[in-house]
Design an enzyme around this catalytic site. Structure first.
Site, PDB file in Angstrom:
ATOM      1  N   GLU A  38       0.832  -1.195   0.000  1.00  0.00           N
ATOM      2  CA  GLU A  38       0.000   0.000   0.000  1.00  0.00           C
ATOM      3  C   GLU A  38       0.873   1.254   0.000  1.00  0.00           C
ATOM      4  O   GLU A  38       1.948   1.241   0.600  1.00  0.00           O
ATOM      5  CB  GLU A  38      -0.923  -0.007   1.232  1.00  0.00           C
ATOM      6  CG  GLU A  38      -1.908  -1.173   1.251  1.00  0.00           C
ATOM      7  CD  GLU A  38      -2.851  -1.155   2.453  1.00  0.00           C
ATOM      8  OE1 GLU A  38      -2.772  -0.189   3.262  1.00  0.00           O
ATOM      9  OE2 GLU A  38      -3.659  -2.075   2.592  1.00  0.00           O
ATOM     10  N   HIS A  93      -8.302   0.850   1.853  1.00  0.00           N
ATOM     11  CA  HIS A  93      -7.990   0.687   3.285  1.00  0.00           C
ATOM     12  C   HIS A  93      -8.787   1.680   4.134  1.00  0.00           C
ATOM     13  O   HIS A  93      -8.233   2.549   4.815  1.00  0.00           O
ATOM     14  CB  HIS A  93      -6.492   0.856   3.541  1.00  0.00           C
ATOM     15  CG  HIS A  93      -6.051   0.191   4.819  1.00  0.00           C
ATOM     16  ND1 HIS A  93      -4.792  -0.307   5.012  1.00  0.00           N
ATOM     17  CD2 HIS A  93      -6.721  -0.066   5.980  1.00  0.00           C
ATOM     18  CE1 HIS A  93      -4.689  -0.824   6.229  1.00  0.00           C
ATOM     19  NE2 HIS A  93      -5.843  -0.686   6.834  1.00  0.00           N
TER      20      HIS A  93
END
Length: 532
Positions: free
Chosen positions: A260, A278
């Protein structure tokens, strides 16, 4: 000068308010590396979210740093081992987002079941295709929960309201506890074969990375829908994409990724995959809870208090309210022990007696260890590095819990064996005066005493005879040292005696030596038990 708290990312105003009255609150853009390293040079604490990297370089740039706080759950951006080596406490907000995370998993599961995201996108693009986006109901379906931790339990309780059958895989929970939650425990393979929906709720560890991969996806119930709102990498993204392409998996809801930020994944090619960036903790409530939680932890840490949410403190966790007053007592007993012993012991036992041992009192060993080394080493001694300092010096510290006690309802003793074979002990208790806790010494090396465990204490050992108290009082008075309290304890008339005095100012080594020589003391020492 107030301690400096450096805020490197956005924090809730209420959290800043917690810190503003007692600390010098400063702000820096944590993603601007040069600015961050410069600002850290004066920081006693730093608060980050997920964008700021607090690694070994950052910690080395902060000589005054005592605590790193992550306003969230994960600690991927904090180098915890480097902080621990330096004695820097690392705290997070482990329960701040559990409701939000559970609700995100429910939202993804519902969205996948009803093709919500793809249907919305199609309609906005001018397409009205009701039959294309026919979904499935949850009622009567089997939902497999992988991990029954705090978030997994919250997810299970919420999804049960849809009339589902719940099964779970978690090797660390007892079947009786699962039964209380209305969940049947099964093995992972059975869960994969039986579940119509699977939701992952595990921490990311070496054992859980890739837990759901090609092998596992080959045995799932055809048409299963899988949700991962826990941690990226628990489900192999490529293997999941392959299973969706082959039709074995009917859809997926994904909020987390192995790397990420993630803007490219094989999963993004499918309309029956709901993908979010997320967002598990991305609610106003979770953000406010996280900020407030770490602000309170930072305040406790900078005030020298025990911090329940410290991740790199041995015996960390919830400390019972009845145990908390004993933390400063245990630490002060450690300091007093060193003074009486005249050096570091080869081994130490922290004895806790009384009904208090019905609680977990392991943290008292940690507090006593902190006290043992506070006047021995040059670096700051914290709850974080105290066990490491003991290990480095070969000092074994153990805990003994005994339900019975003599005169005191609760008694804590620090007892140590010295290298020369002697055994020294110091004991104390906590009494209450109104709303105030009163810390007392009750025994010093076999002598019964009753004197406050606070301020600067002098211990003088000598042979009992007339005039000694006057001699010491006169000498200290002539040197401008005020005596706040004094007690003389002896085993028998004319025998060995211990004089304990509380004085208002620290004595220099020369004055302590003079006091000892003036009465022919066989041992003399001072313990600084003032609050840090």
């Amino acid at each position: 000068m107030n301690p400096v708290v450096l805020i490197a990312e956005e924090l809730a105003p209420a959290a800043i308010e917690v810190l503003a009255h007692d600390f010098d609150v400063r702000h820096v853009d944590g993603t601007d590396r040069p600015a961050l390293l410069s600002a850290l040079s004066e920081a006693d604490a730093v608060i980050v979210r997920s964008a700021t990297q607090i690694d070994a370089e950052a910690i080395a740039a902060a000589p005054r740093l005592k605590v790193v706080a992550r306003a969230g759950v994960g600690l991927d951006n904090v180098e915890v081992p480097a902080a621990t080596t330096r004695g820097v406490m690392v705290v997070n907000a482990p329960t701040s987002n559990i409701v939000s995370a559970a609700e995100q998993a429910v939202a993804l599961l519902l969205a996948v079941a009803r093709n919500t995201a793809s249907a919305s996108a199609a309609l906005k693009a001018g397409e009205w295709k009701r039959s294309k986006y026919t979904g499935v109901e949850l009622q009567g379906k089997t939902v497999g929960v992988v991990g029954l931790g705090r978030i997994g339990v919250l997810f299970a309780s919420r999804i049960a309201a849809f009339g589902t059958r719940l099964i779970a895989y978690d090797p660390y929970i007892q079947p009786a506890r699962a039964a209380q939650l209305g969940v049947r425990l099964v093995g992972l393979e059975e869960l994969l074969r039986e579940s119509d929906f699977i939701s992952i709720h595990l921490p990311k560890t070496p054992e859980t990375v890739g837990l759901i991969g090609e092998k596992e996806l080959a045995i799932v119930k055809p048409g299963v829908r899988i949700v991962n709102a826990a941690r990226g990498g628990l489900v192999d993204e490529q293997a999941l994409a392959d299973a969706i392409a082959e039709g074995r998996v009917a859809g997926a809801g994904v909020d987390v990724y192995s790397k990420e930020p993630c803007t490219s994944s094989p999963l993004f090619a499918f309309d029956n995959v709901v993908a979010t960036p997320h967002l598990g903790a991305s609610t106003h409530e979770a953000q406010d809870k996280a900020g407030l939680a770490v602000a309170r932890s930072v305040k406790l840490a900078l005030q020298g208090e025990f911090v329940p949410d410290a991740v790199n403190v041995q015996a960390g966790g919830v400390v019972a309210e009845d145990v908390r007053p004993l933390l400063p007592l245990a630490e002060k007993l450690g300091r007093a022990f060193n003074a009486v012993a005249g050096g570091v012991a080869a081994s130490v036992t922290v004895e806790v007696r009384g009904e208090i041992v019905a609680h977990d009192v392991s943290v008292l060993k940690l507090a006593a260890t902190k006290g043992l080394f506070s006047s021995v080493v040059e670096e700051q001694v914290t709850y974080v590095n105290a066990p490491h300092l003991a290990a480095e010096r070969g000092v074994e510290v153990t805990l003994a819990s005994l339900a019975e006690t003599a005169e005191q309802p609760t008694l804590v003793t620090v007892r140590g064996a010295l290298p020369d074979g002697r055994t020294v002990s110091v004991s104390g208790t906590v009494t209450h005066s109104g709303a105030r806790d009163v810390l007392k010494l009750t025994e010093v090396d076999g002598f019964d005493v009753e004197i406050g465990a606070e301020g600067i204490l002098l211990f003088l050992r000598y042979v009992d005879r007339p005039g000694v108290v006057g001699t010491v009082g006169t000498l200290l008075g002539e040197s401008g040292i005020n005596i706040a309290a004094m007690q003389v304890a002896r085993r028998e008339a004319g025998g060995e005696t211990l004089m304990t005095l509380t004085v208002d100012q620290a004595l220099g080594a020369d004055l302590l030596t003079s006091a000892a020589e003036s009465i022919g003391a066989t041992a003399a020492s001072a313990a600084d038990l003032r609050d840090e």
